[in-house]
Design a protein around this motif. Structure first.
Motif, short mmCIF file in Angstrom:
data_model
loop_
_atom_site.label_atom_id
_atom_site.label_comp_id
_atom_site.label_asym_id
_atom_site.label_seq_id
_atom_site.Cartn_x
_atom_site.Cartn_y
_atom_site.Cartn_z
N PRO A 23 -11.52 -7.15 -0.54
CA PRO A 23 -11.54 -5.86 -1.27
C PRO A 23 -10.91 -4.73 -0.46
O PRO A 23 -10.13 -3.94 -1.00
N ALA A 24 -11.21 -4.67 0.83
CA ALA A 24 -10.65 -3.59 1.66
C ALA A 24 -9.14 -3.74 1.78
O ALA A 24 -8.38 -2.77 1.69
N ILE A 25 -8.68 -5.00 1.96
CA ILE A 25 -7.23 -5.23 2.10
C ILE A 25 -6.51 -4.89 0.79
O ILE A 25 -5.50 -4.19 0.78
N LEU A 26 -7.07 -5.34 -0.33
CA LEU A 26 -6.42 -5.08 -1.63
C LEU A 26 -6.43 -3.59 -1.95
O LEU A 26 -5.44 -3.05 -2.46
N SER A 27 -7.53 -2.93 -1.63
CA SER A 27 -7.58 -1.49 -1.90
C SER A 27 -6.56 -0.75 -1.05
O SER A 27 -5.87 0.17 -1.52
N GLY A 28 -6.39 -1.14 0.22
CA GLY A 28 -5.37 -0.51 1.08
C GLY A 28 -3.97 -0.76 0.55
O GLY A 28 -3.13 0.15 0.53
N MET A 29 -3.72 -1.99 0.10
CA MET A 29 -2.39 -2.31 -0.43
C MET A 29 -2.11 -1.56 -1.72
O MET A 29 -0.98 -1.16 -1.99
N TRP A 30 -3.15 -1.36 -2.51
CA TRP A 30 -2.97 -0.61 -3.76
C TRP A 30 -2.57 0.84 -3.47
O TRP A 30 -1.69 1.41 -4.11
N ILE A 31 -3.22 1.44 -2.45
CA ILE A 31 -2.87 2.82 -2.08
C ILE A 31 -1.41 2.88 -1.60
O ILE A 31 -0.64 3.76 -2.00
N THR A 32 -1.02 1.91 -0.76
CA THR A 32 0.37 1.88 -0.29
C THR A 32 1.33 1.72 -1.45
O THR A 32 2.36 2.40 -1.54
N PHE A 33 1.01 0.81 -2.39
CA PHE A 33 1.87 0.53 -3.53
C PHE A 33 2.07 1.79 -4.39
O PHE A 33 3.17 2.09 -4.83
N ARG A 34 1.00 2.56 -4.60
CA ARG A 34 1.10 3.75 -5.43
C ARG A 34 2.07 4.77 -4.81
O ARG A 34 2.74 5.50 -5.50
N HIS A 35 2.15 4.79 -3.47
CA HIS A 35 3.02 5.78 -2.81
C HIS A 35 4.49 5.45 -2.97
O HIS A 35 5.33 6.31 -2.74
N PHE A 36 4.82 4.20 -3.35
CA PHE A 36 6.22 3.86 -3.59
C PHE A 36 6.80 4.72 -4.71
O PHE A 36 7.99 4.98 -4.77
N PHE A 37 5.97 5.12 -5.66
CA PHE A 37 6.46 5.81 -6.85
C PHE A 37 6.18 7.31 -6.82
O PHE A 37 6.36 7.99 -7.80
N ARG A 38 5.75 7.79 -5.68
CA ARG A 38 5.51 9.22 -5.57
C ARG A 38 6.67 9.88 -4.85
O ARG A 38 7.38 9.24 -4.10
N ARG A 39 6.81 11.20 -5.08
CA ARG A 39 7.87 11.94 -4.40
C ARG A 39 7.59 11.95 -2.90
O ARG A 39 6.46 12.20 -2.48
N LYS A 40 8.63 11.67 -2.11
CA LYS A 40 8.43 11.57 -0.66
C LYS A 40 8.22 12.96 -0.07
O LYS A 40 8.89 13.91 -0.44
N VAL A 41 7.26 13.06 0.84
CA VAL A 41 7.00 14.35 1.47
C VAL A 41 7.78 14.48 2.78
O VAL A 41 7.90 15.56 3.33
#
Ligand code: SF4
Ligand code: SF4
Length: 182
Positions: free
Chosen positions: A27-45
């Motif tokens: 669960p911790a690994i998948l939740s971390g990967m999900w957070i990383t994955f979501r940042h692929f589609f966000r505007r880069k800061v």
């Protein structure tokens, strides 16, 4: 009162045993990967500095310049008013007497033999340019370059003084500072 506390308001927190699912850490690994994955589609800061630069305000206060007059002579007379006005005590200088024949180099009888600004102390407040009666020092829109050694942040005349063949425009910034549409 809870033992070991002054106020007695502390609540002991239990640590319930982990389930077998939690102990697998999936669960911790998948939740971390999900957070990383979501940042692929966000505007880069982040930006690729120094190749890319962020737009800066027209009145941005950056690296200083020691100006020359229209004939190319140094404006600074080493009066010391900028050093007195500097709240960070970042400016030091040594004054000298102009020698006969040096009129084209220095505008007035006194000039700065050395003039140093400690950029690690400077807070880019602009008080030095406001204090200068000779229009000799200005802050520009240039960014202070990074350096590895502390001594590289002591900027002397060799780097502060504007070159006669490469003048630095300070009028645009000052036009904005005065409220013009320059
Ligand atoms: S900008 Fe401010 S802190 Fe920096 S040298 Fe000038 S007076 Fe000092
Ligand atoms: S930069 Fe201006 S205020 Fe500072 S020593 Fe030179 S003439 Fe005086």
């Amino acid at each position: 009162m809870t033992p070991g506390t002054l106020s007695g308001r502390a609540k002991p927190v239990g640590r319930p045993p982990m389930t077998w699912w939690e102990r697998s850490y999936l669960p911790a690994i998948l939740s971390g990967m999900w957070i990383t994955f979501r940042h692929f589609f966000r505007r880069k800061v982040t930006i690729r500095y120094p190749e890319q630069e962020r737009p800066r305000s027209p009145v941005y206060r950056g690296l200083h310049v020691l100006k020359r007059d229209e004939q190319g002579a140094e404006r600074c007379t080493a009066c010391g008013l900028c050093a007195v006005a500097c709240p960070a005590e970042a400016i030091t200088m040594e004054a000298g007497e102009r020698q006969p024949g040096d009129e084209r180099l220095y505008r007035e009888e006194k000039y700065a033999v050395s003039y140093d600004i400690n950029m690690l102390r400077c807070i880019f407040c602009g008080f030095c340019e406001e204090a200068c009666p000779k229009q000799a020092i200005y802050l520009t829109d240039r960014i202070l370059p990074a350096a590895q050694k502390r001594r590289d942040f002591i900027w002397g005349k060799d780097r502060l003084l504007e070159r006669p063949d490469s003048r630095i425009d300070v009028d645009t910034r000052h036009g904005y500072a005065k409220g013009d549409e320059a």
